[in-house]
Design a protein around this motif. Structure first.
Motif, PDB file in Angstrom:
ATOM      1  N   THR A 164      22.671  -6.144  35.121  1.00 39.84           N
ATOM      2  CA  THR A 164      22.585  -7.277  34.305  1.00 39.84           C
ATOM      3  C   THR A 164      20.984  -7.500  33.920  1.00 39.84           C
ATOM      4  O   THR A 164      20.596  -8.425  33.422  1.00 39.84           O
ATOM      5  N   THR A 165      20.098  -6.515  34.348  1.00 45.28           N
ATOM      6  CA  THR A 165      18.727  -6.570  34.284  1.00 45.28           C
ATOM      7  C   THR A 165      18.279  -5.104  33.598  1.00 45.28           C
ATOM      8  O   THR A 165      18.554  -4.105  34.171  1.00 45.28           O
ATOM      9  N   LEU A 166      17.276  -5.242  32.576  1.00 43.42           N
ATOM     10  CA  LEU A 166      16.597  -3.939  32.335  1.00 43.42           C
ATOM     11  C   LEU A 166      15.208  -3.901  32.950  1.00 43.42           C
ATOM     12  O   LEU A 166      14.478  -4.592  32.855  1.00 43.42           O
ATOM     13  N   ALA A 177      16.836  -6.912  25.912  1.00 45.46           N
ATOM     14  CA  ALA A 177      17.312  -5.581  26.091  1.00 45.46           C
ATOM     15  C   ALA A 177      18.489  -5.235  25.143  1.00 45.46           C
ATOM     16  O   ALA A 177      18.731  -4.341  24.653  1.00 45.46           O
ATOM     17  N   ILE A 178      19.598  -6.350  25.072  1.00 43.77           N
ATOM     18  CA  ILE A 178      20.696  -6.111  24.140  1.00 43.77           C
ATOM     19  C   ILE A 178      20.065  -5.812  22.695  1.00 43.77           C
ATOM     20  O   ILE A 178      20.783  -4.839  22.233  1.00 43.77           O
ATOM     21  N   LEU A 180      17.229 -10.518  29.081  1.00 47.75           N
ATOM     22  CA  LEU A 180      18.516  -9.542  28.906  1.00 47.75           C
ATOM     23  C   LEU A 180      19.061  -9.453  27.442  1.00 47.75           C
ATOM     24  O   LEU A 180      19.345  -8.430  26.919  1.00 47.75           O
ATOM     25  N   TRP A 181      18.906 -10.461  26.669  1.00 49.90           N
ATOM     26  CA  TRP A 181      19.372 -10.738  25.276  1.00 49.90           C
ATOM     27  C   TRP A 181      18.142  -9.817  24.514  1.00 49.90           C
ATOM     28  O   TRP A 181      18.694  -9.009  23.674  1.00 49.90           O
ATOM     29  N   THR A 211      19.084  -2.423  22.265  1.00 53.28           N
ATOM     30  CA  THR A 211      20.042  -1.260  22.381  1.00 53.28           C
ATOM     31  C   THR A 211      21.325  -1.448  21.294  1.00 53.28           C
ATOM     32  O   THR A 211      22.143  -0.749  21.172  1.00 53.28           O
ATOM     33  N   ILE A 259      23.453  -2.041  30.069  1.00 56.21           N
ATOM     34  CA  ILE A 259      22.968  -2.725  29.012  1.00 56.21           C
ATOM     35  C   ILE A 259      23.779  -2.569  27.661  1.00 56.21           C
ATOM     36  O   ILE A 259      24.287  -3.568  27.126  1.00 56.21           O
ATOM     37  N   ASN A 309      20.325   2.628  33.437  1.00 54.81           N
ATOM     38  CA  ASN A 309      19.952   1.325  33.237  1.00 54.81           C
ATOM     39  C   ASN A 309      20.380   0.912  31.711  1.00 54.81           C
ATOM     40  O   ASN A 309      20.944   0.120  31.595  1.00 54.81           O
ATOM     41  N   LEU A 310      20.131   1.696  30.863  1.00 52.86           N
ATOM     42  CA  LEU A 310      20.460   1.446  29.165  1.00 52.86           C
ATOM     43  C   LEU A 310      21.978   1.632  29.118  1.00 52.86           C
ATOM     44  O   LEU A 310      22.505   0.642  28.343  1.00 52.86           O
TER      45      LEU A 310
END
Length: 464
Positions: free
Chosen positions: A269-271, A372-373, A369-370, A376, A328, A324-325
């Motif tokens: 849940t975390t980058l 990071a989304i 989080l958003w 990607t 995400i 991690n990616l």
């Protein structure tokens, strides 16, 4: 014997004997609260409870509200972490902050404290048959315990409340009990609840809520210091290992199966910041080459080669940043596909995402989080393909709907002799040149792939 129990016979006490094994939860053990009790039940008892669980599973999503995510197949506890982060972020954005308050409730020893009469009422409210309720209550109330301590068993004793950790039935009983507590929210919405107050020492006002389900609650931009506990946890695991006595294979196995798995829960849940990933890689690299005290040793092989799959000559260790990616991207994929989930509907409404697969989800004000989304999202769109339905949502030139071909607009610009393809009621119609209403131009190399796709039909439902 098991069949007789379901026919109405009583559960024999010998089947319900349990051995408690105490698992340490910290390094300094000072009281019994520092241990996590795991129940070792008999095989026949577990067969009985697993049969009951198999009967409950098909109906559990009817009985349990969508807010409950733990202990249920098809739901993930990380969904609650995402909802919590977004809720705290929204509260900080509100101009009038005096109208909002967050309460963090920690159920200490929740499995051990739930009362049996409360479980009985929960089972009755869930609509279980009297026979199943009788068997379940007999399973939790007729058990006897022995504690395994220093290789020896204590005397038998009995419990008066709680459910056992290690019992296949316990998670479902606990979730059903929590579902009844969730009726408080319904009472608040219908204005039928009775207000209550806290004692003077029972609550305190804080600027930060600390952690929720082990994940730090983000109140601003993530800092490297917020993830120091992950580095400390990895280093603490190294202190108990005798690195000098391990072979190279032992070092690589522990690094791959133990050390690399420690940050996995947080990465869902975390980058993680790049510096944190680099520090984890540094610890892994030093341990593989025999260093656990901090004194670096010479790396004989490049780290990129070590991270290659074993059939390519590497050790199969995952790259932390890529891993991690991938998590995400999994969240982004669920955001695009699982539109009925509570956390997906919350995020789509908060960030005003109304399309099925928009070109961009970037927002200037958002949670880490958003953010990071959004970084990607381009990679996700390049990996997705539309499934043809009624042909109303797909833009044929811009959307990817032909597997492994990509968007059709770039090759169209360089095509000197395009073909025309458009769907009829039952099949594709292909013509050489010409202009037709609602027609689309395609290059010749795409024709065989298009013919391999089922023609759109209004009866197939919407495009996906």
């Amino acid at each position: 014997m098991i069949q007789n129990i379901f026919w109405g016979n009583a559960l024999e006490p010998a089947l319900n004997r349990t051995i408690l094994v105490l698992i340490p939860k910290c390094d300094r053990l000072e009281s019994l609260t520092d241990f996590s009790p795991i129940s070792l039940c008999t095989v026949l008892y577990k067969l009985i409870t697993k049969l009951i669980v198999r009967r409950l599973k098909p109906n559990v999503f009817i009985l349990i509200d969508q807010h409950r995510t733990s202990c249920l197949v098809g739901r993930n506890i990380t969904e609650n972490i995402i909802i919590n982060q977004e809720a705290i972020h929204s509260m900080r954005l509100f101009k009038n902050k005096n109208d909002w308050m967050a309460i963090k409730v920690d159920l200490e020893k929740a499995f051990d404290r739930v009362k049996w009469n409360f479980i009985s009422d929960s089972l009755s409210d869930a609509g279980l048959t009297p026979n199943i309720r009788r068997i379940i209550l007999s399973c939790i109330s007729s058990s006897s315990f022995q504690i395994q301590w220093n290789g020896k068993l204590s005397q038998h004793f009995f419990s008066t409340r709680g459910v056992r950790q290690g019992d296949p039935l316990s998670p479902y009983l606990f979730v059903l009990a929590m579902e009844r507590l969730g009726l408080v929210s319904h009472a608040v919405s219908t204005d039928t609840w009775q207000p209550f107050c806290f004692s003077h020492g029972g609550h305190r006002q804080v600027e930060s809520l600390g952690k929720y389900l082990v994940v730090p609650i983000s109140h601003s931009r993530a800092k490297c210091s917020d993830f120091g506990f992950i580095i400390d946890k990895i280093r603490s695991r190294l202190q108990g290992w005798a690195a000098r006595t391990l072979s190279m294979a032992g070092h690589s196995t522990l690094a791959k199966s133990v050390l690399s798995a420690i940050p996995v829960y947080l990465m869902q849940t975390t980058l993680l910041p790049k510096s944190v990933c680099n520090e984890i890689v540094k610890i892994l690299r030093q341990f593989i080459w025999g260093s656990t005290t901090g004194a670096p040793k010479i790396s004989l092989i490049n780290w990129e080669n070590i991270c290659q799959p074993m059939d390519h000559g590497g050790l199969g260790i995952r790259r932390i940043s890529y891993f991690n990616l991938a998590f995400i991207l999994k969240i982004a994929f669920s955001l695009d596909i699982d539109t009925s989930a509570l956390w997906v509907r919350l995020l789509r409404q908060k960030y005003k995402i109304y399309e099925i697969c928009p070109d961009s989800v970037y927002r200037t004000t958002c949670t880490p989080l958003w953010r990071a989304i959004s970084t990607t999202w381009k990679d996700l769109k390049a990996s997705l393909a539309w499934s043809l339905g009624d042909h109303h949502s797909i833009q044929p030139l811009d959307h990817i709907w032909i597997p492994s071909l990509g968007p059709l607009r770039p090759p169209l610009a360089n095509s000197s002799d395009p073909l025309v393809i458009f769907p009829s009621r039952t099949s594709w119609i292909i013509l050489v040149t010409g202009i037709y209403t609602n027609s689309v131009y395609f290059t010749p190399d795409s024709i065989p792939r298009i013919l391999g796709i089922k023609c759109p039909d209004r009866n197939d439902g919407p495009d996906k």
